[in-house]
Design a protein around this motif. Structure first.
Motif, PDB file in Angstrom:
ATOM      1  N   PRO A 191      51.623  38.041  73.426  1.00  0.00           N
ATOM      2  CA  PRO A 191      51.204  38.298  74.804  1.00  0.00           C
ATOM      3  C   PRO A 191      52.142  37.681  75.832  1.00  0.00           C
ATOM      4  O   PRO A 191      52.360  36.478  75.866  1.00  0.00           O
ATOM      5  CB  PRO A 191      49.804  37.649  74.859  1.00  0.00           C
ATOM      6  CG  PRO A 191      49.313  37.723  73.440  1.00  0.00           C
ATOM      7  CD  PRO A 191      50.522  37.520  72.588  1.00  0.00           C
ATOM      8  N   ASN A 192      52.713  38.536  76.641  1.00  0.00           N
ATOM      9  CA  ASN A 192      53.663  38.177  77.699  1.00  0.00           C
ATOM     10  C   ASN A 192      54.857  37.370  77.193  1.00  0.00           C
ATOM     11  O   ASN A 192      55.474  36.632  77.952  1.00  0.00           O
ATOM     12  CB  ASN A 192      52.968  37.427  78.837  1.00  0.00           C
ATOM     13  CG  ASN A 192      53.758  37.518  80.135  1.00  0.00           C
ATOM     14  OD1 ASN A 192      54.486  38.485  80.370  1.00  0.00           O
ATOM     15  ND2 ASN A 192      53.644  36.508  80.979  1.00  0.00           N
ATOM     16  N   GLY A 193      55.180  37.508  75.915  1.00  0.00           N
ATOM     17  CA  GLY A 193      56.340  36.810  75.377  1.00  0.00           C
ATOM     18  C   GLY A 193      56.184  35.312  75.313  1.00  0.00           C
ATOM     19  O   GLY A 193      57.174  34.579  75.185  1.00  0.00           O
ATOM     20  N   SER A 194      54.935  34.828  75.375  1.00  0.00           N
ATOM     21  CA  SER A 194      54.687  33.387  75.433  1.00  0.00           C
ATOM     22  C   SER A 194      54.940  32.690  74.106  1.00  0.00           C
ATOM     23  O   SER A 194      55.150  31.470  74.065  1.00  0.00           O
ATOM     24  CB  SER A 194      53.248  33.122  75.876  1.00  0.00           C
ATOM     25  OG  SER A 194      52.324  33.552  74.880  1.00  0.00           O
ATOM     26  N   GLY A 195      54.860  33.434  72.994  1.00  0.00           N
ATOM     27  CA  GLY A 195      55.000  32.815  71.679  1.00  0.00           C
ATOM     28  C   GLY A 195      53.856  31.881  71.356  1.00  0.00           C
ATOM     29  O   GLY A 195      54.016  30.963  70.546  1.00  0.00           O
ATOM     30  N   ASN A 196      52.684  32.146  71.907  1.00  0.00           N
ATOM     31  CA  ASN A 196      51.590  31.186  71.822  1.00  0.00           C
ATOM     32  C   ASN A 196      50.271  31.866  71.470  1.00  0.00           C
ATOM     33  O   ASN A 196      49.866  32.835  72.116  1.00  0.00           O
ATOM     34  CB  ASN A 196      51.450  30.460  73.167  1.00  0.00           C
ATOM     35  CG  ASN A 196      50.862  29.082  73.015  1.00  0.00           C
ATOM     36  OD1 ASN A 196      49.870  28.901  72.329  1.00  0.00           O
ATOM     37  ND2 ASN A 196      51.484  28.102  73.657  1.00  0.00           N
ATOM     38  N   ALA A 197      49.620  31.356  70.424  1.00  0.00           N
ATOM     39  CA  ALA A 197      48.269  31.780  70.053  1.00  0.00           C
ATOM     40  C   ALA A 197      47.407  30.521  70.001  1.00  0.00           C
ATOM     41  O   ALA A 197      47.319  29.850  68.964  1.00  0.00           O
ATOM     42  CB  ALA A 197      48.276  32.498  68.708  1.00  0.00           C
ATOM     43  N   PRO A 198      46.771  30.142  71.107  1.00  0.00           N
ATOM     44  CA  PRO A 198      46.159  28.810  71.226  1.00  0.00           C
ATOM     45  C   PRO A 198      45.010  28.543  70.278  1.00  0.00           C
ATOM     46  O   PRO A 198      44.709  27.383  69.990  1.00  0.00           O
ATOM     47  CB  PRO A 198      45.700  28.760  72.691  1.00  0.00           C
ATOM     48  CG  PRO A 198      45.649  30.182  73.139  1.00  0.00           C
ATOM     49  CD  PRO A 198      46.692  30.907  72.365  1.00  0.00           C
ATOM     50  N   ASP A 199      44.338  29.582  69.765  1.00  0.00           N
ATOM     51  CA  ASP A 199      43.168  29.366  68.916  1.00  0.00           C
ATOM     52  C   ASP A 199      43.440  29.588  67.434  1.00  0.00           C
ATOM     53  O   ASP A 199      42.521  29.480  66.611  1.00  0.00           O
ATOM     54  CB  ASP A 199      42.022  30.296  69.359  1.00  0.00           C
ATOM     55  CG  ASP A 199      41.587  30.034  70.791  1.00  0.00           C
ATOM     56  OD1 ASP A 199      41.558  28.854  71.186  1.00  0.00           O
ATOM     57  OD2 ASP A 199      41.288  31.010  71.512  1.00  0.00           O
ATOM     58  N   ALA A 200      44.662  29.903  67.067  1.00  0.00           N
ATOM     59  CA  ALA A 200      44.967  30.239  65.668  1.00  0.00           C
ATOM     60  C   ALA A 200      44.891  29.014  64.771  1.00  0.00           C
ATOM     61  O   ALA A 200      45.262  27.907  65.167  1.00  0.00           O
ATOM     62  CB  ALA A 200      46.352  30.865  65.580  1.00  0.00           C
ATOM     63  N   LYS A 201      44.408  29.237  63.550  1.00  0.00           N
ATOM     64  CA  LYS A 201      44.342  28.195  62.530  1.00  0.00           C
ATOM     65  C   LYS A 201      45.155  28.670  61.326  1.00  0.00           C
ATOM     66  O   LYS A 201      44.615  29.192  60.354  1.00  0.00           O
ATOM     67  CB  LYS A 201      42.895  27.895  62.163  1.00  0.00           C
ATOM     68  CG  LYS A 201      42.077  27.310  63.315  1.00  0.00           C
ATOM     69  CD  LYS A 201      40.634  27.083  62.918  1.00  0.00           C
ATOM     70  CE  LYS A 201      39.843  26.400  64.032  1.00  0.00           C
ATOM     71  NZ  LYS A 201      39.844  27.189  65.282  1.00  0.00           N
ATOM     72  N   THR A 202      46.438  28.492  61.428  1.00  0.00           N
ATOM     73  CA  THR A 202      47.365  28.943  60.391  1.00  0.00           C
ATOM     74  C   THR A 202      47.801  27.742  59.548  1.00  0.00           C
ATOM     75  O   THR A 202      47.758  26.602  59.999  1.00  0.00           O
ATOM     76  CB  THR A 202      48.591  29.602  61.040  1.00  0.00           C
ATOM     77  OG1 THR A 202      49.085  28.732  62.079  1.00  0.00           O
ATOM     78  CG2 THR A 202      48.230  30.939  61.662  1.00  0.00           C
ATOM     79  N   PRO A 203      48.237  27.980  58.301  1.00  0.00           N
ATOM     80  CA  PRO A 203      48.577  26.866  57.420  1.00  0.00           C
ATOM     81  C   PRO A 203      49.907  26.214  57.788  1.00  0.00           C
ATOM     82  O   PRO A 203      50.852  26.885  58.206  1.00  0.00           O
ATOM     83  CB  PRO A 203      48.656  27.512  56.035  1.00  0.00           C
ATOM     84  CG  PRO A 203      49.018  28.938  56.314  1.00  0.00           C
ATOM     85  CD  PRO A 203      48.348  29.286  57.615  1.00  0.00           C
ATOM     86  N   ALA A 204      49.968  24.901  57.622  1.00  0.00           N
ATOM     87  CA  ALA A 204      51.211  24.174  57.878  1.00  0.00           C
ATOM     88  C   ALA A 204      52.249  24.469  56.808  1.00  0.00           C
ATOM     89  O   ALA A 204      53.446  24.450  57.079  1.00  0.00           O
ATOM     90  CB  ALA A 204      50.940  22.675  57.950  1.00  0.00           C
TER      91      ALA A 204
END
Length: 422
Positions: free
Chosen positions: A32-45
């Protein structure tokens, strides 16, 4: 409190710019808007092949990043040293191809770290827009998401540059914006009607001298949330903000980007962050305060030298600005005043690493991928913490997509889904 307010503002900022798409969609380069940010995602380290939902071979190679709308992934590919170009639609759930469009364009001269599939697609809720460059020209295409039927094409003219093309289109309301900051006489930026492909406007850009930009535009809210401005960066034009309906320049800050922008600009509140670079050590960039459109100003300039980024784009979380250099130096500063927070040199498990992908943030994790294909995960925080490394066993130049709690990763010749719930 200040950090919380800025985080909430940035989250709200993206919402009016997605034009009806789901918050889980990743509809363009860096989401979204090239932000590179998904604030709520829970992805594995960290992850292994056991954590993959699926992994598929792609026809040919590519440097473009995947985009996702609903249950469909769109990615472009190119035949190695040949004319074949492909747009592929893939089912997010199981990785099965749904449809494919094939093209033939004769290759142009490319940097060894480039390919014939470098521009990432952009999508709305009905169509997907994508570009390919060949000796025949710089072509823009539109296809129906469900059927794959081609709806229109547009010819931008010939592309001239030292290293090939790398910029991507974006969608701004009913307009497809196609950047074309190159070294030839057709240097322009164009606005196309997204339904018909009809040219709505075309603005000439100053011709570069081995300074063709590979940066992808983003959007900056103007006085109304439904009428954002298009932000472009180039060495010749600096930072420029255009009305997407007319192409008219709303404001510009010139003579501030001394080298070619390859990393893409981002918007954070009233600030615009852009970088540039060239060769082994020439780097630069700036943060622009556009709170007063009549008098936008340089808030501060970004560091120069090898520890600053050339190819990777910046990313922001709250009041922290992260930049990730091509040689693995990660810088964290306070966005508002450039106050240093931390700097660390990141290496892959096999030692020295190069980075041509751009960093992204999923929740509280900061990711980037080495050119050799190793996912590096750090804490997206005001302290340095290396959270894990994950090998992909293939070279990688693309930036992942984040969909819910999944990472959708494109390597040179594969596409895979990593599920954070495993």
């Amino acid at each position: 409190m200040r950090k919380l307010l800025l985080t909430c503002f940035l989250t709200a900022l993206v919402a009016p710019l997605t034009y009806g798409l789901s918050p889980n969609d990743w509809p363009r380069f860096r989401g979204p808007n090239g932000s590179g940010n998904a604030p709520d995602a829970k992805t594995p380290a960290r992850f292994t092949d056991k954590d993959l939902d699926w992994k598929i071979d792609l026809p040919g190679i590519g440097h473009s990043s995947p985009v996702v709308v609903g249950d469909r992934i769109f990615v472009t590919c190119a035949e190695t040293n040949g004319p074949g170009r492909h747009l592929i639609c893939i089912n997010l759930a199981d990785g099965k191809p749904l449809w494919r469009r094939d093209y033939s364009l004769q290759p142009i001269r490319l940097n060894p770290n480039n390919s014939g599939a470098s521009g990432s697609p952009a999508a709305d809720d009905e169509r997907v827009y994508y570009t390919f460059v060949g000796q025949e020209g710089y072509r823009v295409y539109c296809a129906d998401q469900k059927t794959g039927n081609e709806l229109w094409t547009y010819d931008m003219g010939h592309w001239v540059s030292q290293h090939g093309c790398g910029c991507s289109p974006i969608v701004a309301g009913d307009v497809v914006i196609v950047p074309n900051d190159q070294d030839g006489p057709t240097a322009t930026v164009v606005g196309l009607d997204k339904r018909t492909g009809k040219r709505l406007w075309q603005i000439p850009r100053r011709i570069g001298n081995n300074g063709a930009a590979a940066s992808t535009p983003c959007l900056y809210p103007s006085n109304t949330a439904t009428d954002p401005l298009v932000i472009l960066t180039s060495r010749e034009e600096g930072f420029s903000a255009l009305d997407p309906r007319t192409g008219k320049t709303a404001w510009a800050v010139t003579d501030v980007l001394k080298f070619r922008p390859v990393g893409s600009p981002i918007v954070a509140g009233n600030l615009v962050v852009g970088t540039c670079g060239e060769g082994a050590a020439n780097r630069g960039g700036a943060v622009i305060d556009a709170s007063s459109p009549a008098t936008p100003k340089v808030l501060y300039k970004l560091p120069t030298g090898r520890d600053a980024p050339y190819v990777p784009s910046p990313v922001v979380k709250g009041d922290l600005l992260f930049t990730w250099s091509d040689i693995g130096t990660v810088n964290c500063v306070r966005l508002a005043d450039d106050k240093p927070v931390w700097q660390e040199k990141v290496k892959g498990d096999r030692g020295r690493a190069e980075f041509f992908s751009s960093p992204i943030i999923a929740g509280d994790k900061l990711y980037n991928i080495t050119k050799d294909g190793e996912v590096i995960c750090l804490a997206a925080a005001d302290h340095f913490q290396d959270l894990g490394h994950s090998p992909l066993n293939d070279r990688c130049f693309a930036t992942p997509a984040i969909v819910g709690d999944r990472l959708v990763i494109r390597t040179a010749s594969h596409l895979m889904s990593v599920n954070g719930k495993h």
